[in-house]
Design a protein around this motif. Structure first.
Motif, PDB file in Angstrom:
ATOM      1  N   VAL A 163     -72.657 -40.527  -4.139  1.00  0.00           N
ATOM      2  CA  VAL A 163     -73.077 -39.398  -4.973  1.00  0.00           C
ATOM      3  C   VAL A 163     -72.428 -38.143  -4.405  1.00  0.00           C
ATOM      4  O   VAL A 163     -72.741 -37.721  -3.286  1.00  0.00           O
ATOM      5  N   ALA A 164     -71.504 -37.569  -5.165  1.00  0.00           N
ATOM      6  CA  ALA A 164     -70.826 -36.335  -4.763  1.00  0.00           C
ATOM      7  C   ALA A 164     -71.533 -35.160  -5.426  1.00  0.00           C
ATOM      8  O   ALA A 164     -71.723 -35.151  -6.642  1.00  0.00           O
ATOM      9  N   THR A 165     -71.943 -34.182  -4.627  1.00  0.00           N
ATOM     10  CA  THR A 165     -72.739 -33.073  -5.148  1.00  0.00           C
ATOM     11  C   THR A 165     -71.907 -31.798  -5.290  1.00  0.00           C
ATOM     12  O   THR A 165     -70.855 -31.654  -4.668  1.00  0.00           O
ATOM     13  N   GLY A 166     -72.412 -30.882  -6.112  1.00  0.00           N
ATOM     14  CA  GLY A 166     -71.751 -29.594  -6.282  1.00  0.00           C
ATOM     15  C   GLY A 166     -71.207 -29.411  -7.685  1.00  0.00           C
ATOM     16  O   GLY A 166     -71.215 -30.326  -8.510  1.00  0.00           O
ATOM     17  N   GLU A 167     -70.706 -28.228  -7.952  1.00  0.00           N
ATOM     18  CA  GLU A 167     -70.211 -27.896  -9.289  1.00  0.00           C
ATOM     19  C   GLU A 167     -68.910 -28.609  -9.631  1.00  0.00           C
ATOM     20  O   GLU A 167     -68.654 -28.948 -10.783  1.00  0.00           O
TER      21      GLU A 167
ATOM     22  N   GLY B 284     -71.189 -33.747  -0.075  1.00  0.00           N
ATOM     23  CA  GLY B 284     -70.593 -32.732  -0.935  1.00  0.00           C
ATOM     24  C   GLY B 284     -69.288 -33.211  -1.547  1.00  0.00           C
ATOM     25  O   GLY B 284     -68.529 -33.966  -0.924  1.00  0.00           O
ATOM     26  N   ALA B 285     -69.017 -32.772  -2.769  1.00  0.00           N
ATOM     27  CA  ALA B 285     -67.798 -33.204  -3.460  1.00  0.00           C
ATOM     28  C   ALA B 285     -66.539 -32.774  -2.718  1.00  0.00           C
ATOM     29  O   ALA B 285     -65.474 -33.378  -2.891  1.00  0.00           O
ATOM     30  N   GLY B 286     -66.654 -31.755  -1.871  1.00  0.00           N
ATOM     31  CA  GLY B 286     -65.497 -31.292  -1.116  1.00  0.00           C
ATOM     32  C   GLY B 286     -65.226 -32.077   0.154  1.00  0.00           C
ATOM     33  O   GLY B 286     -64.189 -31.870   0.799  1.00  0.00           O
TER      34      GLY B 286
ATOM     35  N   SER C 229     -63.828 -34.799   1.116  1.00  0.00           N
ATOM     36  CA  SER C 229     -62.946 -35.874   0.645  1.00  0.00           C
ATOM     37  C   SER C 229     -62.837 -37.018   1.635  1.00  0.00           C
ATOM     38  O   SER C 229     -62.826 -38.195   1.253  1.00  0.00           O
ATOM     39  N   GLU C 230     -62.752 -36.692   2.940  1.00  0.00           N
ATOM     40  CA  GLU C 230     -62.581 -37.746   3.941  1.00  0.00           C
ATOM     41  C   GLU C 230     -63.822 -38.626   4.042  1.00  0.00           C
ATOM     42  O   GLU C 230     -63.730 -39.845   4.248  1.00  0.00           O
ATOM     43  N   ILE C 231     -65.013 -38.036   3.858  1.00  0.00           N
ATOM     44  CA  ILE C 231     -66.258 -38.803   3.900  1.00  0.00           C
ATOM     45  C   ILE C 231     -66.363 -39.698   2.666  1.00  0.00           C
ATOM     46  O   ILE C 231     -66.719 -40.879   2.759  1.00  0.00           O
ATOM     47  N   ILE C 232     -66.058 -39.139   1.505  1.00  0.00           N
ATOM     48  CA  ILE C 232     -66.114 -39.921   0.268  1.00  0.00           C
ATOM     49  C   ILE C 232     -65.137 -41.091   0.333  1.00  0.00           C
ATOM     50  O   ILE C 232     -65.473 -42.232  -0.006  1.00  0.00           O
ATOM     51  N   SER C 233     -63.919 -40.823   0.799  1.00  0.00           N
ATOM     52  CA  SER C 233     -62.913 -41.877   0.894  1.00  0.00           C
ATOM     53  C   SER C 233     -63.349 -42.980   1.854  1.00  0.00           C
ATOM     54  O   SER C 233     -63.188 -44.177   1.569  1.00  0.00           O
ATOM     55  N   ALA C 234     -63.937 -42.587   2.993  1.00  0.00           N
ATOM     56  CA  ALA C 234     -64.391 -43.581   3.973  1.00  0.00           C
ATOM     57  C   ALA C 234     -65.522 -44.430   3.407  1.00  0.00           C
ATOM     58  O   ALA C 234     -65.562 -45.654   3.613  1.00  0.00           O
ATOM     59  N   ALA C 235     -66.448 -43.806   2.688  1.00  0.00           N
ATOM     60  CA  ALA C 235     -67.562 -44.546   2.095  1.00  0.00           C
ATOM     61  C   ALA C 235     -67.055 -45.558   1.075  1.00  0.00           C
ATOM     62  O   ALA C 235     -67.518 -46.707   1.024  1.00  0.00           O
TER      63      ALA C 235
END
Length: 360
Positions: free
Chosen positions: A280-284, A261-263, A265-271
């Motif tokens: 791929v960040a999902t959501g509106e 999910g786009a929210g 943030s900690e997972i996206i940053s770690a990846a």
């Protein structure tokens, strides 16, 4: 020489890669080789016309000279299935046989690729065993490596029939399981009168997608890290775990598509920090600006998919489930795998009727 029908125990077993490798090897040996996929199930829209993706790729890569309508005379559309359920399908076998006769003209051998698993097409009377019999083909059964490998092969042979079976090819075997598969599973199948024509190792370089293709296929927007769009990817990771578990998975997934999910943030940053294939960040809502900057700095593509995580996962599983061979490089890899791991001579002897193994 009788045509060679390539069937499989399930979808996404590697039939297309095998057909390409065999076509390349046999052509190099001087054979005039034809190819057809009687029932198309990998449907794509090309300028408003439905076609089979495998037929398109084969035609383009090998310059076959036959029209796509002849290579794949039937398309497994919802309409065809509906008509079959209503008992309205007629002369389907005649269409397949007519196409086969055109392709086999002036060819030494024809490779016939089945659709999905051996049972596919039964609703309109054209499952693998019926198609093979219609064309007078010999059969090869492909099975990917699974925990229930022996069960899958035996069930597939039961549906396909052992009469006319040249043998089995076990595909995409992990390196550490090659010896076990060749000796134990191969010995077991041999005791059942089933020849193993080859045990093919998993080849991660074959049919990889590039990040740009992922973005195009799932209709996601590239919002950062454009320099990494040519990265190859072949694995899906879901960023739904706790942070430490996610990091451990990301470190092993250099060619992974991470969906979260786009929210998160900690997972996206770690990846991004672990330099995965793409995120791929999902959501509106678009991820925060700091993450876009992080992705740019690391060169990791960050995509935005406006649907939910589940929808993105479903699309990606469909995309990654099919091996998408698109280039001469992929054909070269398939050629090498066939040359090194499949007994092509035994297959040709079977197609000529020189060796016919009886059930034990």
């Amino acid at each position: 020489m009788r045509p060679i029908f390539i069937a499989s125990t399930c979808a996404c077993a590697g039939k297309s890669a095998l057909c390409m490798g065999l076509l390349s090897v046999l052509t190099e040996r001087g054979y005039r080789v034809g190819y057809m996929k009687p029932v198309g199930n990998a449907l794509v829209d090309v300028d408003g016309v439905l076609m089979d993706e495998d037929a398109i790729m084969m035609s383009q890569l090998f310059h076959l000279g036959d029209s796509l309508e002849v290579i794949t005379p039937l398309l497994a559309t919802e309409r065809l299935v509906h008509d079959a359920l209503m008992g309205k399908t007629k002369a389907l076998s005649d269409r397949v046989l007519s196409a086969f006769q055109q392709i086999s003209r002036d060819r030494d051998v024809v490779l016939v690729e089945g659709a999905s698993g051996v049972e596919f097409g039964a609703v309109f009377g054209l499952e693998a065993s019926k198609l093979s019999s219609l064309m007078g083909a010999v059969n090869v059964l492909v099975s990917p490596y699974t925990r229930g490998l022996a069960d899958s092969v035996l069930a597939g042979v039961t549906l396909l029939g052992q009469e006319g079976l040249c043998g089995v090819i076990i595909n995409a075997v992990p390196g550490e399981r090659m010896e076990w598969t060749e000796s134990l599973v191969g010995g077991f199948l041999d005791s059942r009168g089933i020849d193993v024509l080859g045990v093919v190792p998993h080849e991660p370089a074959l049919g990889k997608l590039k990040v740009q293709e992922v973005a195009d296929i799932i209709n996601a927007q590239v919002i950062a890290g454009e320099e990494g769009l040519e990265r190859p990817v072949n694995e899906l990771l879901i960023g739904a775990m706790d942070l430490q578990s996610s990091i451990r998975a990301f470190r092993r997934g250099a060619s992974s598509v991470v969906i979260t999910g786009a929210g998160r943030s900690e997972i996206i940053s770690a990846a991004i920090e672990c330099n995965v294939g793409c995120v791929v960040a999902t959501g509106e809502h678009v991820p925060e600006c700091a993450l876009l900057s992080h992705a740019e700095q690391r060169g990791v593509p960050l995509l935005h998919f406006r649907g939910d995580v589940l929808s993105a996962i479903e699309r990606m599983e469909e995309v990654l489930g099919r091996m998408r061979i698109k280039s001469e490089e992929d054909v070269d890899i398939a050629h090498r795998l066939v040359e090194e791991h499949i007994d092509v001579d035994a297959l040709l002897r079977c197609a000529r009727g020189e060796e016919k193994r009886k059930c034990a």
